[in-house]
Design an enzyme around this catalytic site. Structure first.
Site, PDB file in Angstrom:
ATOM      1  N   HIS A 182       0.862  -1.203  -0.075  1.00 51.55           N
ATOM      2  CA  HIS A 182       0.061  -0.048  -0.035  1.00 51.55           C
ATOM      3  C   HIS A 182       0.936   1.324  -0.025  1.00 51.55           C
ATOM      4  O   HIS A 182       0.859   1.913   0.702  1.00 51.55           O
ATOM      5  CB  HIS A 182      -0.909  -0.293   1.187  1.00 51.55           C
ATOM      6  CG  HIS A 182      -1.966   0.898   1.288  1.00 51.55           C
ATOM      7  ND1 HIS A 182      -1.745   2.359   1.169  1.00 51.55           N
ATOM      8  CD2 HIS A 182      -3.492   0.489   1.685  1.00 51.55           C
ATOM      9  CE1 HIS A 182      -3.035   2.671   1.557  1.00 51.55           C
ATOM     10  NE2 HIS A 182      -4.063   1.771   1.757  1.00 51.55           N
ATOM     11  N   ASP A 233     -10.634   6.642  -4.826  1.00 53.73           N
ATOM     12  CA  ASP A 233     -10.356   5.493  -4.023  1.00 53.73           C
ATOM     13  C   ASP A 233     -10.880   4.554  -5.134  1.00 53.73           C
ATOM     14  O   ASP A 233     -12.110   4.020  -4.915  1.00 53.73           O
ATOM     15  CB  ASP A 233     -11.237   5.481  -2.688  1.00 53.73           C
ATOM     16  CG  ASP A 233     -10.749   4.368  -1.765  1.00 53.73           C
ATOM     17  OD1 ASP A 233      -9.991   3.310  -2.538  1.00 53.73           O
ATOM     18  OD2 ASP A 233     -11.210   4.164  -0.760  1.00 53.73           O
ATOM     19  N   GLU A 292      -0.867   1.235  -5.379  1.00 50.35           N
ATOM     20  CA  GLU A 292      -0.764   0.035  -4.751  1.00 50.35           C
ATOM     21  C   GLU A 292      -0.828  -1.180  -5.632  1.00 50.35           C
ATOM     22  O   GLU A 292      -1.782  -1.434  -6.342  1.00 50.35           O
ATOM     23  CB  GLU A 292      -1.652   0.017  -3.635  1.00 50.35           C
ATOM     24  CG  GLU A 292      -1.992   1.033  -2.650  1.00 50.35           C
ATOM     25  CD  GLU A 292      -3.325   1.144  -1.845  1.00 50.35           C
ATOM     26  OE1 GLU A 292      -3.584  -0.056  -1.550  1.00 50.35           O
ATOM     27  OE2 GLU A 292      -3.965   2.360  -1.860  1.00 50.35           O
TER      28      GLU A 292
HETATM   29  O1  TA6 Z   1      -6.103   1.449  -0.327  1.00 57.58           O
HETATM   30  C1  TA6 Z   1      -6.956   2.494  -0.202  1.00 57.58           C
HETATM   31  C2  TA6 Z   1      -7.635   2.219   1.029  1.00 57.58           C
HETATM   32  O2  TA6 Z   1      -8.337   0.815   0.967  1.00 57.58           O
HETATM   33  C3  TA6 Z   1      -8.711   3.312   1.171  1.00 57.58           C
HETATM   34  O3  TA6 Z   1     -10.244   2.631   1.155  1.00 57.58           O
HETATM   35  C4  TA6 Z   1      -8.609   3.917   2.459  1.00 57.58           C
HETATM   36  O4  TA6 Z   1      -9.596   3.849   3.207  1.00 57.58           O
HETATM   37  C5  TA6 Z   1      -7.112   3.495   2.576  1.00 57.58           C
HETATM   38  O5  TA6 Z   1      -6.819   2.292   1.999  1.00 57.58           O
HETATM   39  C6  TA6 Z   1      -6.495   3.778   4.150  1.00 57.58           C
HETATM   40  O6  TA6 Z   1      -7.035   2.820   4.952  1.00 57.58           O
HETATM   41  P1  TA6 Z   1      -6.393   2.910   6.521  1.00 57.58           P
HETATM   42  O7  TA6 Z   1      -6.907   1.605   7.377  1.00 57.58           O
HETATM   43  O8  TA6 Z   1      -4.993   2.654   6.475  1.00 57.58           O
HETATM   44  O9  TA6 Z   1      -7.120   4.215   7.049  1.00 57.58           O
END
Ligand code: TA6
Length: 320
Positions: A182, A233, A292
């Protein structure tokens, strides 16, 4: 395979076992936890044992390529926002097929990012110095997850930054896995940033549809490069080629090439969501974008008993 029961996190002990002069050094980070620093004439990377997370990558002569939250701490037991969090053994909220009929704790993006990983091996190769960290099945016991597996992350830095995430299924049943590297990238200004390589791909728009808990038939189609003027997103499907972040403000292009992944996620929370998250900092959303390498519900991986699977990404940074 040997199972690792107690995580060794003392930098002195780790240096005595695995340090390589001028190349691989374990140290206590000012952010409050042990890290391993990989040094090469062409670049330098820092990897935290907490989360198995790369928190810094600096190619020689460049500004930091990865964005890291000003609130990041390695000793708070909380997921660290920034660098390259490892989402494992599921991405986002786990898919419905995984949780159906099961009790347990299902933290967003799995539990690897809030576990302390064990450094198991280091080396120096033609590509650059490297470290392998591991997280083993006992570290996951009691969390409700039915799987039994070991995951290893190898980080190599030289001309490029490379991450290889290898999962071995230690159970007797097939293991269904979603996961992501990520990565948060530092950009000069999100409104002067575009992401190339996604033209023509269909995507799951999580802003409109919510997180991908199951395969949706309501998909959008990307036309041209992705640009940013509000929250984005998205999970791009059947996307296996290189993707580039073109940053006009900093005059650079960051390219991700990946293996073992057909889903590419692009995320920027924009102002309001960033304010609610609380750890992005005032206007911080303007300086970051996540791109990602992932396996989502759209390309979940089934690992047979005793088998392995690899998700890998290579990042390079050059002029735009
Ligand atoms: O990768 C994108 C995502 O899944 C978004 O939906 C967003 O909410 C994010 O990751 C961040 O997640 P986190 O749990 O680190 O706040």
């Amino acid at each position: 395979m040997t199972m690792l029961k107690n995580v060794e996190a003392n930098p002195e002990t780790l240096n005595a076992r695995m340090g390589i002069t001028g190349r691989v050094r374990f140290e206590a980070s000012a952010l409050g936890g042990p890290v391993v620093v990989l040094e090469h004439p062409r670049g330098r990377a820092t990897v935290a044992l907490f989360g198995g997370q790369v928190i810094d990558w600096q190619p020689a002569g460049q500004a930091a390529v990865l964005w890291l939250s000003p609130a990041a701490r390695l000793d708070a037991g909380q997921a660290v926002r920034g660098g390259v969090p490892v989402c494992w053994p599921w991405f986002g909220p786990p898919g419905r097929s995984l949780t159906e009929g099961m009790a347990g704790t299902w933290p967003q993006h799995g539990f690897a990012r809030t576990a302390t990983w064990q450094a198991v091996e280091t080396g120096d190769s033609m590509a650059g110095p490297w470290v392998t960290l591991a997280l083993t099945a006992p570290a996951m016991a009691g969390k409700g997850w039915p799987g039994k597996a070991e995951v290893r992350l190898t980080v190599v830095v030289g001309e490029t930054l490379e991450l290889r995430l290898v999962t071995r299924n230690l159970g007797s049943a097939p293991l269904v896995l979603t996961q992501a590297l990520h990565a948060y990238f530092h950009v000069g200004d999100i409104e002067e940033t575009r992401v190339e390589g996604l033209d023509g791909h269909v995507f799951h728009n999580a802003v409109a549809l919510g997180p991908a808990l199951a395969i949706s038939s309501t998909l959008n189609s990307q036309i041209g490069a992705v640009t940013f003027a509000g929250e984005v997103d998205r999970i791009y499907l059947e996307q296996r080629g290189p993707v580039s972040i073109v940053d006009r403000r900093l005059g650079r292009r960051i390219t991700m090439t990946k293996r073992g992944s057909a889903s590419t996620v692009v995320w920027n929370p924009w102002r309001d969501k960033a304010g609610n998250l609380g750890d992005i900092g005032a206007e911080g959303y303007r300086r970051m974008v996540c791109v990602e390498a992932a396996n989502t519900v759209y390309d979940a991986v089934t690992v047979p008993a005793g088998g392995t699977t690899e998700l890998a990404a290579v990042y390079e940074c050059g002029p735009a």
